[in-house]
Design a protein around this motif. Structure first.
Motif, PDB file in Angstrom:
ATOM      1  N   GLN A   1       0.838  -1.192   0.000  1.00  0.00           N
ATOM      2  CA  GLN A   1       0.000   0.000   0.000  1.00  0.00           C
ATOM      3  C   GLN A   1       0.873   1.241   0.000  1.00  0.00           C
ATOM      4  O   GLN A   1       1.784   1.373   0.798  1.00  0.00           O
ATOM      5  N   VAL A   2       0.573   2.165  -0.898  1.00  0.00           N
ATOM      6  CA  VAL A   2       1.368   3.379  -1.019  1.00  0.00           C
ATOM      7  C   VAL A   2       0.945   4.372   0.060  1.00  0.00           C
ATOM      8  O   VAL A   2      -0.245   4.585   0.291  1.00  0.00           O
ATOM      9  N   GLN A   3       1.915   4.966   0.697  1.00  0.00           N
ATOM     10  CA  GLN A   3       1.646   5.993   1.705  1.00  0.00           C
ATOM     11  C   GLN A   3       2.589   7.163   1.509  1.00  0.00           C
ATOM     12  O   GLN A   3       3.744   6.982   1.129  1.00  0.00           O
ATOM     13  N   LEU A   4       2.081   8.340   1.809  1.00  0.00           N
ATOM     14  CA  LEU A   4       2.907   9.546   1.863  1.00  0.00           C
ATOM     15  C   LEU A   4       2.867  10.032   3.308  1.00  0.00           C
ATOM     16  O   LEU A   4       1.794  10.285   3.848  1.00  0.00           O
ATOM     17  N   VAL A   5       4.033  10.160   3.903  1.00  0.00           N
ATOM     18  CA  VAL A   5       4.107  10.564   5.304  1.00  0.00           C
ATOM     19  C   VAL A   5       4.860  11.878   5.397  1.00  0.00           C
ATOM     20  O   VAL A   5       6.014  11.982   4.979  1.00  0.00           O
ATOM     21  N   GLU A   6       4.181  12.869   5.977  1.00  0.00           N
ATOM     22  CA  GLU A   6       4.754  14.209   6.088  1.00  0.00           C
ATOM     23  C   GLU A   6       5.308  14.441   7.481  1.00  0.00           C
ATOM     24  O   GLU A   6       4.859  13.836   8.452  1.00  0.00           O
TER      25      GLU A   6
ATOM     26  N   ILE B   1       1.790   8.740  -8.693  1.00  0.00           N
ATOM     27  CA  ILE B   1       2.550   7.490  -8.595  1.00  0.00           C
ATOM     28  C   ILE B   1       2.023   6.455  -9.569  1.00  0.00           C
ATOM     29  O   ILE B   1       0.797   6.288  -9.701  1.00  0.00           O
ATOM     30  N   VAL B   2       2.949   5.803 -10.238  1.00  0.00           N
ATOM     31  CA  VAL B   2       2.619   4.714 -11.154  1.00  0.00           C
ATOM     32  C   VAL B   2       2.913   3.402 -10.435  1.00  0.00           C
ATOM     33  O   VAL B   2       4.050   3.145 -10.055  1.00  0.00           O
TER      34      VAL B   2
ATOM     35  N   CYS C   1       8.321  14.949   2.998  1.00  0.00           N
ATOM     36  CA  CYS C   1       7.300  13.948   2.677  1.00  0.00           C
ATOM     37  C   CYS C   1       8.018  12.752   2.059  1.00  0.00           C
ATOM     38  O   CYS C   1       8.776  12.909   1.098  1.00  0.00           O
ATOM     39  N   ALA C   2       7.764  11.594   2.622  1.00  0.00           N
ATOM     40  CA  ALA C   2       8.392  10.376   2.130  1.00  0.00           C
ATOM     41  C   ALA C   2       7.330   9.406   1.623  1.00  0.00           C
ATOM     42  O   ALA C   2       6.326   9.160   2.305  1.00  0.00           O
ATOM     43  N   ALA C   3       7.577   8.864   0.449  1.00  0.00           N
ATOM     44  CA  ALA C   3       6.677   7.867  -0.128  1.00  0.00           C
ATOM     45  C   ALA C   3       7.164   6.471   0.238  1.00  0.00           C
ATOM     46  O   ALA C   3       8.364   6.190   0.161  1.00  0.00           O
ATOM     47  N   SER C   4       6.237   5.625   0.637  1.00  0.00           N
ATOM     48  CA  SER C   4       6.594   4.250   0.975  1.00  0.00           C
ATOM     49  C   SER C   4       5.615   3.298   0.301  1.00  0.00           C
ATOM     50  O   SER C   4       4.512   3.689  -0.090  1.00  0.00           O
ATOM     51  N   GLY C   5       6.032   2.034   0.198  1.00  0.00           N
ATOM     52  CA  GLY C   5       5.196   1.035  -0.455  1.00  0.00           C
ATOM     53  C   GLY C   5       5.871   0.517  -1.714  1.00  0.00           C
ATOM     54  O   GLY C   5       7.019   0.859  -2.008  1.00  0.00           O
ATOM     55  N   ILE C   6       5.130  -0.287  -2.437  1.00  0.00           N
ATOM     56  CA  ILE C   6       5.662  -0.881  -3.665  1.00  0.00           C
ATOM     57  C   ILE C   6       5.022  -0.194  -4.857  1.00  0.00           C
ATOM     58  O   ILE C   6       3.796  -0.187  -5.000  1.00  0.00           O
ATOM     59  N   PHE C   7       5.851   0.404  -5.713  1.00  0.00           N
ATOM     60  CA  PHE C   7       5.342   1.056  -6.910  1.00  0.00           C
ATOM     61  C   PHE C   7       6.455   1.154  -7.937  1.00  0.00           C
ATOM     62  O   PHE C   7       7.627   0.964  -7.624  1.00  0.00           O
TER      63      PHE C   7
ATOM     64  N   ASP D   1       0.657   0.517 -15.697  1.00  0.00           N
ATOM     65  CA  ASP D   1      -0.404   1.295 -15.049  1.00  0.00           C
ATOM     66  C   ASP D   1      -0.340   2.765 -15.449  1.00  0.00           C
ATOM     67  O   ASP D   1       0.707   3.271 -15.857  1.00  0.00           O
ATOM     68  N   TYR D   2      -1.463   3.440 -15.300  1.00  0.00           N
ATOM     69  CA  TYR D   2      -1.474   4.884 -15.394  1.00  0.00           C
ATOM     70  C   TYR D   2      -1.171   5.449 -14.004  1.00  0.00           C
ATOM     71  O   TYR D   2      -1.211   4.728 -13.019  1.00  0.00           O
ATOM     72  N   GLU D   3      -0.856   6.730 -13.934  1.00  0.00           N
ATOM     73  CA  GLU D   3      -0.524   7.303 -12.641  1.00  0.00           C
ATOM     74  C   GLU D   3      -1.788   7.556 -11.823  1.00  0.00           C
ATOM     75  O   GLU D   3      -2.861   7.812 -12.339  1.00  0.00           O
ATOM     76  N   ARG D   4      -1.605   7.515 -10.495  1.00  0.00           N
ATOM     77  CA  ARG D   4      -2.680   7.811  -9.560  1.00  0.00           C
ATOM     78  C   ARG D   4      -2.162   8.838  -8.573  1.00  0.00           C
ATOM     79  O   ARG D   4      -0.981   8.855  -8.234  1.00  0.00           O
ATOM     80  N   ARG D   5      -3.042   9.676  -8.096  1.00  0.00           N
ATOM     81  CA  ARG D   5      -2.673  10.712  -7.137  1.00  0.00           C
ATOM     82  C   ARG D   5      -2.851  10.209  -5.711  1.00  0.00           C
ATOM     83  O   ARG D   5      -3.885   9.635  -5.374  1.00  0.00           O
ATOM     84  N   TYR D   6      -1.836  10.461  -4.913  1.00  0.00           N
ATOM     85  CA  TYR D   6      -1.895  10.102  -3.499  1.00  0.00           C
ATOM     86  C   TYR D   6      -1.661  11.354  -2.667  1.00  0.00           C
ATOM     87  O   TYR D   6      -0.929  12.261  -3.078  1.00  0.00           O
TER      88      TYR D   6
END
Length: 121
Positions: A1-6, A99-100, A22-28, A105-110
């Motif tokens: 699961q993609v997460q953005l943590v500020e 994030i793709v 802000c750090a992005a985590s998860g598999i993408f 895949d197409y990109e999605r906004r998180y």
């Protein structure tokens, strides 16, 4: 699961500086544009600054020459350096990333959860 943590919000006096991360985590697969938005009480959410995957930046007129956005693609982070803060900068700041998830895949906004920035006069 993609997460953005500020992180990095807080209460400061006018003229001070703050640094939001802000750090992005998860598999993408990849991250395209990243940016920071803010929302003050009673106002709509607005774009503060953004940065493309190639490093091109853009800023809202209200923060030009005071805020600087940067990113570290290897660390999957985006940073907003805020200098010469004003009371009008008071808002909840949200990290946003396009994030793709997979190569086809197409990109999605998180969105991140938001961090409060309060500037006193």
């Amino acid at each position: 699961q993609v997460q953005l943590v500020e992180s990095g919000g807080g209460l400061v006096q006018a003229g001070a500086s703050l640094r939001l991360s802000c750090a992005a985590s998860g598999i993408f697969f990849s991250i395209n544009d990243m940016g920071w938005y803010r929302q003050a009480p009673g106002k709509e959410r607005e774009l503060v600054a953004s940065i493309t995957s190639s490093g091109r930046t853009s800023y809202a007129d209200s923060v030009k020459a005071r805020f600087t956005i940067s990113r570290d693609s290897a660390k999957k982070t985006v940073v907003l350096q805020m200098d010469s803060l004003k009371p009008d900068d008071t808002a909840v700041y949200y990290c946003n990333a396009a994030i793709v998830l997979g190569i086809l895949d197409y990109e999605r906004r998180y969105w991140g959860q938001g961090t409060q920035v309060t500037v006193s006069s």
